[in-house]
Design an enzyme around this catalytic site. Structure first.
Site, PDB file in Angstrom:
ATOM      1  N   ALA A 121      37.530   7.004  33.789  1.00 19.55           N
ATOM      2  CA  ALA A 121      37.577   7.503  35.442  1.00 19.55           C
ATOM      3  C   ALA A 121      36.739   8.972  35.196  1.00 19.55           C
ATOM      4  O   ALA A 121      36.595   9.325  34.190  1.00 19.55           O
ATOM      5  CB  ALA A 121      39.477   8.101  35.279  1.00 19.55           C
ATOM      6  N   CYS A 122      36.379   9.236  36.590  1.00 19.39           N
ATOM      7  CA  CYS A 122      35.550  10.256  36.857  1.00 19.39           C
ATOM      8  C   CYS A 122      34.362  10.257  35.717  1.00 19.39           C
ATOM      9  O   CYS A 122      33.630   9.427  35.843  1.00 19.39           O
ATOM     10  CB  CYS A 122      36.517  11.522  36.483  1.00 19.39           C
ATOM     11  SG  CYS A 122      35.647  13.262  37.183  1.00 19.39           S
ATOM     12  N   THR A 123      34.129  11.460  35.062  1.00 15.67           N
ATOM     13  CA  THR A 123      32.742  11.789  34.329  1.00 15.67           C
ATOM     14  C   THR A 123      33.027  10.961  32.958  1.00 15.67           C
ATOM     15  O   THR A 123      32.085  11.177  32.210  1.00 15.67           O
ATOM     16  CB  THR A 123      32.144  12.716  34.063  1.00 15.67           C
ATOM     17  OG1 THR A 123      33.299  13.632  33.688  1.00 15.67           O
ATOM     18  CG2 THR A 123      32.207  13.583  35.485  1.00 15.67           C
TER      19      THR A 123
END
Length: 211
Positions: A99-101
């Site tokens: 998720a995300c970075t």
């Protein structure tokens, strides 16, 4: 089914707690938080800590491995124990997810080479530095890799995984249980629609936080 969610200092809470809420409700599923340094791991806002009891060596063959993002991601980009563990578990995991970075960590570890993936909009271009094709999409599935855009997109990604792992009926039941039916008060959830002033403020707040 065994799900391992990786934590490190400076993680963003919703990146991991959203998927935890979804995947942890699947039948016959155990979710464990794992960290290179077990103990209390503090989030990016420094006001929430999760007590991680499992080290990397304690979780050698998870069925699903998931890593979130956050400002602390920048300190997890160098090759080392975490990257070695990610490469090892990726060989046997049914799914490797982020998720995300968190996808930047997977990319730096080399497991996303030649794949399509997404990440937070502020870091999307960085994926190309690691031989990954950036995809400006909320959830990207490529092979057994599932990546989500920023923060809240982790819930969408986890529900997508739930459908693959337990079937559409169960995934929809979990969505209903957590009452995930977003109706945000503002139409500002992506660069395409956010007002210019909101974009300006967001970029200023994120400056230095996302690689």
């Amino acid at each position: 089914m065994h799900v391992a969610i990786v934590l490190y200092p400076g993680f963003t809470s919703l990146d991991v707690i959203g998927p935890y809420e979804v995947l942890g409700r699947l039948p016959d599923t155990e979710v464990v938080f794992v960290a290179e340094q077990p103990g209390l791991v503090r989030n990016d806002l420094r006001s929430l800590s999760i007590n991680v009891v499992a080290g990397l060596a304690d979780v050698p063959e998870p069925d699903v491995v998931l890593i979130g993002g956050g400002p602390g991601q920048a300190d997890q980009m160098a090759d080392g124990n975490l990257h070695e563990w990610l490469r090892t578990v990726d060989r046997t995991a049914a799914w490797t997810a982020s998720a995300c970075t968190g996808s930047l960590i997977l990319a730096a570890a080399g497991v996303l080479n030649g794949r399509r993936a997404t990440t937070h909009w502020a870091a999307l271009g960085n994926l190309a530095e690691f031989g990954v094709t950036p995809a400006n999409e909320r959830v990207v599935i490529d092979g057994h890799y599932a990546t989500a855009a920023g923060v809240s997109a982790g819930i969408d990604m986890a529900l997508t995984l739930a459908g693959f792992l337990a079937g559409d009926d169960m995934a929809q039941a979990v969505q209903l249980i957590i009452e995930y039916a977003p109706e945000p008060p503002y139409h500002a959830g992506s660069l395409d629609v956010a007002p210019a002033k909101a974009v300006e403020i967001a970029k200023a707040k994120l400056s230095g936080r996302l690689s």
